[in-house]
Design an enzyme around this catalytic site. Structure first.
Site, PDB file in Angstrom:
ATOM      1  CG  HIS A 127      34.461  37.875  49.050  1.00  0.00           C
ATOM      2  ND1 HIS A 127      35.837  37.793  49.054  1.00  0.00           N
ATOM      3  CD2 HIS A 127      34.165  39.195  48.937  1.00  0.00           C
ATOM      4  CE1 HIS A 127      36.354  39.001  48.956  1.00  0.00           C
ATOM      5  NE2 HIS A 127      35.367  39.881  48.881  1.00  0.00           N
ATOM      6  N   GLY A 137      39.496  39.211  39.386  1.00  0.00           N
ATOM      7  CA  GLY A 137      39.306  39.843  40.685  1.00  0.00           C
ATOM      8  C   GLY A 137      39.116  41.335  40.515  1.00  0.00           C
ATOM      9  CB  SER A 138      40.664  43.871  38.391  1.00  0.00           C
ATOM     10  OG  SER A 138      40.267  45.153  37.978  1.00  0.00           O
ATOM     11  CG  LEU A 139      34.733  42.920  40.413  1.00  0.00           C
ATOM     12  CD1 LEU A 139      33.707  43.579  41.334  1.00  0.00           C
ATOM     13  CD2 LEU A 139      34.454  41.433  40.300  1.00  0.00           C
ATOM     14  N   GLY A 177      26.707  43.209  40.352  1.00  0.00           N
ATOM     15  CA  GLY A 177      27.371  44.487  40.617  1.00  0.00           C
ATOM     16  C   GLY A 177      28.450  44.727  39.574  1.00  0.00           C
ATOM     17  CG  ASN A 204      24.421  38.448  44.531  1.00  0.00           C
ATOM     18  OD1 ASN A 204      24.397  39.676  44.374  1.00  0.00           O
ATOM     19  ND2 ASN A 204      25.550  37.783  44.735  1.00  0.00           N
ATOM     20  CE  LYS A 250      27.337  39.672  48.420  1.00  0.00           C
ATOM     21  NZ  LYS A 250      27.863  40.865  47.753  1.00  0.00           N
ATOM     22  CD  GLU A 290      40.392  51.776  22.313  1.00  0.00           C
ATOM     23  OE1 GLU A 290      39.431  51.950  23.098  1.00  0.00           O
ATOM     24  OE2 GLU A 290      40.474  52.374  21.220  1.00  0.00           O
ATOM     25  CG  PHE A 328      43.006  55.840  21.630  1.00  0.00           C
ATOM     26  CD1 PHE A 328      42.626  57.013  22.266  1.00  0.00           C
ATOM     27  CD2 PHE A 328      43.260  55.880  20.273  1.00  0.00           C
ATOM     28  CE1 PHE A 328      42.499  58.191  21.557  1.00  0.00           C
ATOM     29  CE2 PHE A 328      43.137  57.049  19.555  1.00  0.00           C
ATOM     30  CZ  PHE A 328      42.758  58.222  20.195  1.00  0.00           C
TER      31      PHE A 328
HETATM   32  C1  LIG Z   1      36.977  46.987  39.273  1.00  0.00           C
HETATM   33  C2  LIG Z   1      36.672  46.658  40.705  1.00  0.00           C
HETATM   34  N1  LIG Z   1      36.061  47.588  41.462  1.00  0.00           N
HETATM   35  C3  LIG Z   1      35.794  47.309  42.761  1.00  0.00           C
HETATM   36  C4  LIG Z   1      36.137  46.117  43.318  1.00  0.00           C
HETATM   37  C5  LIG Z   1      35.887  45.833  44.785  1.00  0.00           C
HETATM   38  N2  LIG Z   1      34.777  44.850  44.907  1.00  0.00           N
HETATM   39  C6  LIG Z   1      35.031  43.539  45.089  1.00  0.00           C
HETATM   40  S1  LIG Z   1      33.637  42.625  45.124  1.00  0.00           S
HETATM   41  C7  LIG Z   1      32.658  43.993  44.890  1.00  0.00           C
HETATM   42  C8  LIG Z   1      31.163  43.848  44.789  1.00  0.00           C
HETATM   43  C9  LIG Z   1      30.813  42.942  43.663  1.00  0.00           C
HETATM   44  O1  LIG Z   1      29.443  42.781  43.568  1.00  0.00           O
HETATM   45  P1  LIG Z   1      28.873  41.664  42.623  1.00  0.00           P
HETATM   46  O2  LIG Z   1      29.493  41.701  41.296  1.00  0.00           O
HETATM   47  O3  LIG Z   1      27.384  41.800  42.649  1.00  0.00           O
HETATM   48  O4  LIG Z   1      29.337  40.316  43.295  1.00  0.00           O
HETATM   49  P2  LIG Z   1      28.720  39.585  44.566  1.00  0.00           P
HETATM   50  O5  LIG Z   1      27.570  40.401  45.077  1.00  0.00           O
HETATM   51  O6  LIG Z   1      28.284  38.285  44.090  1.00  0.00           O
HETATM   52  O7  LIG Z   1      29.831  39.511  45.546  1.00  0.00           O
HETATM   53  C10 LIG Z   1      33.443  45.140  44.827  1.00  0.00           C
HETATM   54  C11 LIG Z   1      32.900  46.511  44.662  1.00  0.00           C
HETATM   55  C12 LIG Z   1      36.817  45.198  42.476  1.00  0.00           C
HETATM   56  N3  LIG Z   1      37.222  44.009  42.933  1.00  0.00           N
HETATM   57  N4  LIG Z   1      37.036  45.477  41.186  1.00  0.00           N
END
Ligand SMILES: Cc1ncc(C[n+]2csc(CCOP(=O)(O)OP(=O)(O)O)c2C)c(N)n1
Length: 456
Positions: free
Chosen positions: A26, A112-114, A145, A174, A236, A360, A386
């Site tokens: 990325h 990585g899991s956001l 995001g 970004n 970005k 939780e 929960f």
């Molecule tokens: C919970 C979750 N949902 C979806 C994804 C897939 N995913 C990876 S990066 C991304 C976009 C992230 O956008 P942002 O947080 O704005 O980061 P950037 O634009 O800087 O890459 C997605 C949807 C993930 N990694 N985790």
């Protein structure tokens, strides 16, 4: 400041080269945060390159874990490992994975899991403020995001409620997500109002201006009584000609555009050769020495043969006994402590209970943060049904932090699917002894053990 800008561009170049070598990654997500990283790692943060998990050092959590290459590049520039290692990104035999994992000695938690990083950072900050009572600070970088995740807002709520002024959340705004622009795009004022409303000292900055960033971090360090959020307006793919701020570049190496972009970035560099920028060490080594290796019951179980005791009561009793024997045993709960009996720990030391309220996901994330760098052994309790919403946090912890123990205690039944090593689940009301069983297994290394499941 000129050198910090150069360093940001060097990080960009490193990320492009690494993602070209791996043919995945990325680079545009890294580019938007390049100045943030150069200022943090070479101006603001205090840490020891020789001891990346030093207890007195500042912590950094990359919540948007997919930007791992720039984290790796920052540590390489700091001198932890040679920069040519970066070219092994995502190779099968390299620990420089696509997302950071704690197999790397400079990573505390897998991301990585956001949406998970800020809770972990809040847990670390809570420990720094209330248990370690040390000067280290915790920085967490979040994607815009990613900020749509509810767990982020749970963590923001928790952090301001507990006045975690040693925590700084940085939002890399970004404008773009993966498949389209984010809902708020560059509406900085909405972000500012939201963060203010959540009790943060909210600072909007130009995220590509190293001087503005340095000032904002300085203000964060001097803000007492509430955490700071730095809302960095960024782009970005910044400084990538014909790519910057454009859609459809998420998660793609630059391919045949890479050389041109690297040339452009190289042309921007004001200083040739070594920049002479070095990370600053902590001013004092003030985090106390902690021993979590010797955790046992303060007194043995005293149940009578045939006596029926609900598991949750036994859990609370055992927890209190453990807490008595080791000052680093702590407990967290999501407003069910009087049902799960987690509140029994308060009879030993009220300060060792952390109320997470009904959130939780954040409770589990905070617990993971408190246990990072072996600062505590955290017990988390809630009703099983929960806990399901924190499944992703549990999963991440299990996959990536095999050597770190947090213990979940479920009240009620039928959650076998969560069973994995290094978690303890007490799910059988009849088996009061279960809560004790764990202490006899391999000393402090808690493992799952006999489980029968039937209703009462
Ligand atoms: C919970 C979750 N949902 C979806 C994804 C897939 N995913 C990876 S990066 C991304 C976009 C992230 O956008 P942002 O947080 O704005 O980061 P950037 O634009 O800087 O890459 C997605 C949807 C993930 N990694 N985790």
């Amino acid at each position: 400041m000129e050198k910090l800008q150069d360093l940001a561009n060097r990080l960009r170049i490193n990320c492009i080269q690494a993602t070209e070598a791996s043919k995945s990654g990325h680079p545009t997500s890294c580019s938007s945060m390049a100045e943030i990283m150069s200022v943090l790692f070479f101006h603001t943060m205090r840490y020891k390159v020789s001891a990346p998990r030093d207890p007195s050092s500042d912590r950094f959590i990359l919540s948007k874990g997919h930007a791992a290459p720039i984290l790796y590049a920052a540590w390489a520039e700091a001198g932890l490992f040679p920069a040519n290692e970066l070219l092994n990104l995502r190779k099968i035999d390299s620990d420089l994975e696509g997302h950071p994992t704690p197999r790397l000695n400079f990573v505390d938690v897998g991301t990585g899991s956001l949406g998970q990083g800020l809770s972990v950072a809040a847990g670390m900050a809570y420990v720094g403020k209330n248990f370690d009572k040390a000067n280290y600070r915790v920085y967490c970088l979040i994607g815009d995001g990613e900020a749509a995740e509810g767990s982020i807002w749970e963590a923001l709520h928790f952090s301001s409620y507990y006045k975690l002024d040693n925590l700084c959340a940085i939002f890399d705004i970004n404008r773009l997500g993966q498949s389209e622009p984010t809902s708020l795009q560059h509406n900085m004022e909405v972000y500012r109002k939201r963060l203010e409303a959540f009790g943060f000292n909210a600072l909007v900055v130009d995220g590509h201006d190293v001087e503005e960033l340095a000032k904002a971090f300085h203000e964060a360090q001097n803000t007492k009584g509430r955490p700071t959020a730095i809302l960095a307006k960024t782009f970005k793919g910044k400084y990538f000609p014909n790519i910057e701020d454009l859609e459809n570049w998420h998660g793609k190496p630059l391919g045949n555009k890479a050389n041109e972009v690297i040339q452009h970035l190289t042309g921007m560099l004001k200083n040739a050769g070594p920049l002479g920028l070095h990370p600053q060490k902590p001013l004092v080594d003030d985090a106390p020495v902690v021993d979590i290796s010797n955790v046992k019951l303060a007194s043995p179980p005293s149940y009578k043969l045939g006596e029926q005791v609900a598991t949750r009561v036994a859990y609370g009793t055992a927890l209190a006994k453990l807490a008595k024997s080791n000052p680093r045993v702590i407990a967290l709960d999501g407003d069910t402590k009087n049902s799960t009996y987690a509140e029994k720990i308060k009879t030993v030391d009220p300060a060792r209970f952390i109320e997470g309220f009904i959130a939780e996901q954040n409770v589990v994330g905070v617990a993971i943060g408190t246990a990072c760098r072996d600062r505590t052994i955290a017990f988390v309790s809630a009703f099983a049904t929960f806990f399901t919403r924190a499944f992703d946090q549990v999963k991440h912890k299990n996959i990536y932090q095999k050597n770190q123990d947090i213990i979940l205690n479920f009240k009620f039944r039928n959650f076998f699917y969560l069973l994995t090593p290094h978690f303890l689940f007490t799910i059988c009301p009849e088996e009061a002894i279960n809560s004790y069983g764990c202490y006899f297994t391999n000393k402090c290394k808690f493992r799952w053990f006999s489980l029968r499941c039937f209703d009462r």
